[in-house]
Design an enzyme around this catalytic site. Structure first.
Site, PDB file in Angstrom:
ATOM      1  N   ASN A  76       0.887  -1.156   0.000  1.00 59.82           N
ATOM      2  CA  ASN A  76       0.000   0.000   0.000  1.00 59.82           C
ATOM      3  C   ASN A  76       0.931   1.213   0.000  1.00 59.82           C
ATOM      4  OD1 ASN A  76      -1.690   2.144   0.406  1.00 59.82           O
ATOM      5  ND2 ASN A  76      -2.904   1.158   2.010  1.00 59.82           N
ATOM      6  N   ARG A 109     -12.695   8.772  -4.891  1.00 65.25           N
ATOM      7  CA  ARG A 109     -12.253   9.906  -4.079  1.00 65.25           C
ATOM      8  C   ARG A 109     -11.782  11.062  -4.974  1.00 65.25           C
ATOM      9  NH1 ARG A 109      -8.444   7.936   0.552  1.00 65.25           N
ATOM     10  NH2 ARG A 109      -8.917  10.058   1.270  1.00 65.25           N
TER      11      ARG A 109
HETATM   12  C1  DQA Z   1      -4.530   4.937   0.541  1.00 68.03           C
HETATM   13  C2  DQA Z   1      -5.137   5.934  -0.441  1.00 68.03           C
HETATM   14  C3  DQA Z   1      -4.161   7.064  -0.747  1.00 68.03           C
HETATM   15  O1  DQA Z   1      -4.748   7.984  -1.664  1.00 68.03           O
HETATM   16  C4  DQA Z   1      -3.816   7.804   0.523  1.00 68.03           C
HETATM   17  O2  DQA Z   1      -2.842   8.802   0.249  1.00 68.03           O
HETATM   18  C5  DQA Z   1      -3.382   6.913   1.622  1.00 68.03           C
HETATM   19  C6  DQA Z   1      -4.033   5.620   1.806  1.00 68.03           C
HETATM   20  C7  DQA Z   1      -5.545   3.864   0.971  1.00 68.03           C
HETATM   21  O3  DQA Z   1      -5.114   2.871   1.550  1.00 68.03           O
HETATM   22  O4  DQA Z   1      -6.746   4.005   0.752  1.00 68.03           O
HETATM   23  O5  DQA Z   1      -2.552   7.290   2.441  1.00 68.03           O
HETATM   24  O6  DQA Z   1      -3.446   4.288  -0.096  1.00 68.03           O
END
Ligand code: DQA
Length: 147
Positions: A76, A109
């Protein structure tokens, strides 16, 4: 044993999971996610090395280190998904299969979250399933690499 290790990488601000924007990311902590991933992975015959960093270069280093002792990467990349060619290039360089996970559905989003440099390198992209997404990624590797 080393041939059955997965690298689990979490990027910036994910160390704050549990209290960070719970309406978006839920209340599960990173420690709970890492413990659950390890549990599911062990059941599938994998060992897990979990890394979290708020620093782009540290993420690149962790990804590069995986090339000697891991069979796949669950990542992630958090905000670096949308900005980091360095993280994407590191993933490309190690040549391991990659599962990209996002807790939230980045496509629902803000527009700046819709594009991820990492997605072009990933074999699978999981977004919007919350912490379960990480478990899906382990299941993907169990199927992809055999258990
Ligand atoms: C994220 C989504 C990203 O846009 C954000 O900057 C995050 C978390 C998620 O797990 O949904 O820090 O990767």
């Amino acid at each position: 044993m080393t041939e059955r290790r997965l690298l689990l990488v979490n990027g910036p601000n994910l160390n704050l999971l549990g209290t960070r924007q719970p309406e978006v990311y839920g209340t599960t902590t990173l420690a709970e996610i890492e413990a659950r991933v390890a549990e599911v992975a062990v059941a599938a015959g994998f060992d897990v090395r979990a890394v979290q960093s708020n620093h782009e270069g540290a993420l690149v280093d962790a990804i590069q280190a995986a090339r000697t002792d891991c069979v796949g990467i669950i990542i992630n990349p958090a905000a670096y998904s949308h900005t980091s060619i360095a993280v994407a290039d590191a993933l490309r360089s190690v040549g391991l299969p990659v599962a990209e996970v996002h807790l939230s559905n980045i496509h629902a989003r803000e527009p700046f979250r819709h594009h991820s440099y990492v997605s072009a390198v990933a074999e699978v992209v999981i977004a919007g399933a919350g912490p379960l997404g990480y478990e899906f990624a382990v299941q993907f590797f169990a199927d992809r690499l055999g258990s």
